[in-house]
Design a protein around this motif. Structure first.
Motif, PDB file in Angstrom:
ATOM      1  N   VAL A  22       0.852  -1.191   0.000  1.00 27.56           N
ATOM      2  CA  VAL A  22       0.000   0.000   0.000  1.00 27.56           C
ATOM      3  C   VAL A  22       0.886   1.238   0.000  1.00 27.56           C
ATOM      4  N   GLU A  24       0.799   5.283   0.366  1.00 25.70           N
ATOM      5  CA  GLU A  24      -0.032   6.371   0.863  1.00 25.70           C
ATOM      6  C   GLU A  24       0.611   7.681   0.442  1.00 25.70           C
ATOM      7  N   TYR A  33      -4.414   9.780  -0.024  1.00 21.31           N
ATOM      8  CA  TYR A  33      -4.908   8.648  -0.794  1.00 21.31           C
ATOM      9  C   TYR A  33      -4.050   7.421  -0.511  1.00 21.31           C
ATOM     10  N   GLN A  34      -4.689   6.259  -0.481  1.00 24.62           N
ATOM     11  CA  GLN A  34      -3.976   4.988  -0.384  1.00 24.62           C
ATOM     12  C   GLN A  34      -4.194   4.210  -1.664  1.00 24.62           C
ATOM     13  N   TYR A  35      -3.084   3.813  -2.258  1.00 29.04           N
ATOM     14  CA  TYR A  35      -3.098   3.034  -3.497  1.00 29.04           C
ATOM     15  C   TYR A  35      -2.673   1.612  -3.163  1.00 29.04           C
ATOM     16  N   ARG A  36      -3.488   0.641  -3.557  1.00 24.64           N
ATOM     17  CA  ARG A  36      -3.229  -0.766  -3.239  1.00 24.64           C
ATOM     18  C   ARG A  36      -2.511  -1.460  -4.386  1.00 24.64           C
ATOM     19  N   ARG A  61      -1.515   8.090 -10.207  1.00 30.25           N
ATOM     20  CA  ARG A  61      -2.799   8.775 -10.017  1.00 30.25           C
ATOM     21  C   ARG A  61      -4.009   7.944 -10.456  1.00 30.25           C
ATOM     22  N   SER A  64      -6.093   2.166  -8.689  1.00 30.02           N
ATOM     23  CA  SER A  64      -7.191   2.040  -7.734  1.00 30.02           C
ATOM     24  C   SER A  64      -6.767   2.621  -6.383  1.00 30.02           C
ATOM     25  N   TYR A  65      -7.642   3.457  -5.802  1.00 28.10           N
ATOM     26  CA  TYR A  65      -7.272   4.119  -4.558  1.00 28.10           C
ATOM     27  C   TYR A  65      -8.473   4.242  -3.627  1.00 28.10           C
ATOM     28  N   ARG A  67      -9.653   7.199  -0.766  1.00 29.86           N
ATOM     29  CA  ARG A  67      -9.339   8.505  -0.174  1.00 29.86           C
ATOM     30  C   ARG A  67      -9.466   8.392   1.342  1.00 29.86           C
TER      31      ARG A  67
END
Length: 69
Positions: A22, A24, A33-36, A61, A64-65, A67
């Motif tokens: 992850v 962040e 935002y956290q992106y997995r 950007r 998949s994220y 907020r």
């Protein structure tokens, strides 16, 4: 998640959890935002980029994220 401050006109701080993959990202506007499913390689490339904002816009950007704030 702990984040480290970075020098960027777009990004304020960045954190990464390698176990969960992850990323962040806190933007200068205060949104987080956290992106997995982000590989550690992408995280390292992001931090090493000449322009964090450009790298973020081109490679992160649109992932998949969630907020956070």
């Amino acid at each position: 998640m702990d984040r480290e401050s970075v020098s960027s006109s777009l990004v304020n701080s960045v954190g990464y959890d390698p176990d969960e993959e992850v990323l962040e990202v806190e933007l200068q506007n205060g949104r987080i935002y956290q992106y997995r499913d982000v590989s550690e390689e992408i995280y390292r490339e992001f931090l090493a980029a000449n322009s964090l904002g450009r790298y973020f816009n081109r490679h992160i950007r649109d992932l998949s994220y969630v907020r956070v704030r």
